[in-house]
Design an enzyme around this catalytic site. Structure first.
Site, PDB file in Angstrom:
ATOM      1  N   LYS A   1     -12.085-157.699  34.028  1.00 23.74           N
ATOM      2  CA  LYS A   1     -13.525-157.513  33.839  1.00 23.74           C
ATOM      3  C   LYS A   1     -14.248-158.253  34.927  1.00 23.74           C
ATOM      4  O   LYS A   1     -13.746-159.248  35.461  1.00 23.74           O
ATOM      5  CB  LYS A   1     -13.964-158.067  32.477  1.00 23.74           C
ATOM      6  CG  LYS A   1     -15.228-157.431  31.951  1.00 23.74           C
ATOM      7  CD  LYS A   1     -14.890-156.104  31.298  1.00 23.74           C
ATOM      8  CE  LYS A   1     -16.037-155.494  30.552  1.00 23.74           C
ATOM      9  NZ  LYS A   1     -15.572-154.494  29.591  1.00 23.74           N
TER      10      LYS A   1
HETATM   11  N1  GLU Z   1     -16.598-151.064  30.286  1.00 26.00           N
HETATM   12  C1  GLU Z   1     -15.862-150.130  29.508  1.00 26.00           C
HETATM   13  C2  GLU Z   1     -15.030-150.838  28.462  1.00 26.00           C
HETATM   14  O1  GLU Z   1     -15.357-151.925  28.052  1.00 26.00           O
HETATM   15  C3  GLU Z   1     -15.060-149.162  30.378  1.00 26.00           C
HETATM   16  C4  GLU Z   1     -14.009-149.788  31.244  1.00 26.00           C
HETATM   17  C5  GLU Z   1     -13.348-148.808  32.198  1.00 26.00           C
HETATM   18  O2  GLU Z   1     -13.631-147.636  32.128  1.00 26.00           O
HETATM   19  O3  GLU Z   1     -12.561-149.277  33.010  1.00 26.00           O
HETATM   20  O4  GLU Z   1     -14.082-150.321  27.961  1.00 26.00           O
END
Ligand code: GLU
Length: 424
Positions: free
Chosen positions: A113
């Site tokens: 993240k």
């Molecule tokens: N931010 C989204 C999540 O928390 C998508 C992450 C992604 O598509 O890599 O799952």
């Protein structure tokens, strides 16, 4: 490891929460203590402090992160959050949750993240672009289509992904679409990606409705958050014949027991915070009151730490489908399980987004693109089979759905680590 401050999140630290959830399942899985110890820490944490020229000529130093929690099952994957509270512990927790999320739906990724501590609503479009391009440059040393693939999250969108893709490609000297997902369609984005998280939530709600005998037609639905996830969920619940009785954004919550006019709200209120009361025929209530409304489905799709030991006993929903990451604390989990609430945890419920991100990455790598129908069909297959696996595990192990999802997710990651062995 030192943990960061906790202001602005009602005192709860999401990383502590993630560690607590891991500890519960480590015990149940009889996990090797060395593997448990390894999984407590992110493999890599990059902190960047970088200057951005503001429109008035001043220079502001921003702080951002990219945390890669685990890469045993493949390149790390996870969104980038722009939010004033996106501090290191929040990003660590979100990265860890991505590891379990990718594992529980069985896509070949680890978890990561990113975050920049900023309020994107207070930046002009040009400032947002300069911030994004500089942040992308700073983290470009650890991201890439084979190593770590960012995507949108709270406060970021396809345009931000386009700037990251362009910046990364300029440095490489050629176009690298697969470095991020959630891009606009003309530059290698996937059909169906924008709505994938909301669509997935309602696919899961529909499966729950069959299983629990709560017909979706006429079901009362409460949705917290009217961003990308909340608004798409409202759209698909409405299309399925459900009655969306309350929605909220960061400013207001509106409630009408007869059901809100979802198409009107979608037309006027998406991306325009504070406008819900203007277009919704209903009472203005607080976000706290909204979480305690009697309903069939409650979908927290805003931020973390919303259902806590303070309000869990007053939650009257039959089913909770977690659109946000980390909306329920472990203490609240215990209260809800005891009260017989059926909760579909974030790492399963909102996985539609990362599943279609995976499809986008695959399409980019093979430069061959699929129709929206194909994407949606594949999404349903992957998500519902993961849901059914979790339900089966919950039944056989006699545990709640979060614990069952963790048993599968953490178990798969542990397997990958053991199979690969410790280097060198
Ligand atoms: N931010 C989204 C999540 O928390 C998508 C992450 C992604 O598509 O890599 O799952």
């Amino acid at each position: 490891m030192t943990t960061t401050h906790t202001e602005g999140r009602n005192g709860a630290n999401p990383y502590q929460m993630a560690l607590e959830q891991l500890a519960i399942v480590a015990e149940l899985l009889n996990l090797d203590p060395n593997i448990h110890e390894f999984l407590k820490y992110p493999e890599r944490e990059l902190t960047v402090h970088f200057p951005v020229q503001m429109d008035d000529g001043s220079v502001h130093i921003f702080t951002g992160y990219r945390v890669q929690h685990n890469r045993a099952r493949g390149p790390s994957k996870g969104g980038i959050r722009y939010h004033p509270h996106a501090d290191l512990d929040e990003v660590r927790a979100l990265a860890m949750w991505m590891t379990w999320k990718c594992a529980v739906v069985n896509i070949p990724y680890g978890g990561a993240k990113g975050g920049v501590m900023c309020d994107p609503k207070k930046l002009s479009l040009k400032e947002l672009e300069r911030l994004t391009r500089r942040y992308a440059t700073e983290i470009s040393v650890i991201i890439g289509p084979e190593s770590d693939i960012p995507a949108p999250d709270v406060g970021t969108d396809p345009q931000v992904m386009a700037w990251i893709m362009d910046t990364f490609s300029m440095h490489r000297g050629y176009t690298v679409p697969a470095v991020v997902t959630g891009k606009p369609i003309p530059i290698g984005g996937s059909e169906g990606r924008i709505e994938a998280t909301g669509r997935g939530l309602v696919m899961i709600a529909s499966r729950c409705s069959q299983m629990l005998n709560i017909p979706l037609q006429g079901a009362r639905v409460v949705i917290q958050g009217f961003g990308n996830v909340g608004s798409s969920a409202a759209k698909f619940f409405h299309e399925a014949g459900a009655k969306v009785i309350a929605v909220s954004d960061a400013v207001n919550a509106v409630y009408n027991p007869k059901g809100l006019d979802v198409p009107v709200l979608l037309k006027h209120c998406v991306r325009r915070e504070g406008t819900l009361p203007q277009y919704a025929e209903g009472d203005i209530i607080t976000n706290e009151e909204m979480l305690e409304l009697p309903c069939d489905f409650l979908v927290p799709a805003a931020l973390g730490n919303q259902i806590t030991s303070h309000n869990a006993t007053r939650v009257k929903a039959k089913v909770i489908i977690e659109g946000a990451n980390g909306p329920t604390t472990p203490e609240a989990d215990r209260v809800l399980t005891e009260a017989g609430v059926f909760l579909v945890p974030d790492i399963l419920a909102n996985a539609g987004g990362v599943i279609v991100s995976y499809f986008e990455w695959v399409q980019d790598l093979q430069s061959f693109f699929w129709s929206e129908d194909e994407v949606n069909q594949k999404l349903e297959r992957v998500l519902i089979s993961a849901f059914d696996d979790v339900v089966r595990t919950a039944k056989t192990r006699k545990v709640d759905m979060r614990t069952a999802a963790y048993i599968i997710g953490v178990g798969r990651v542990a397997d990958a680590i053991i199979t690969r062995g410790i280097y060198p």
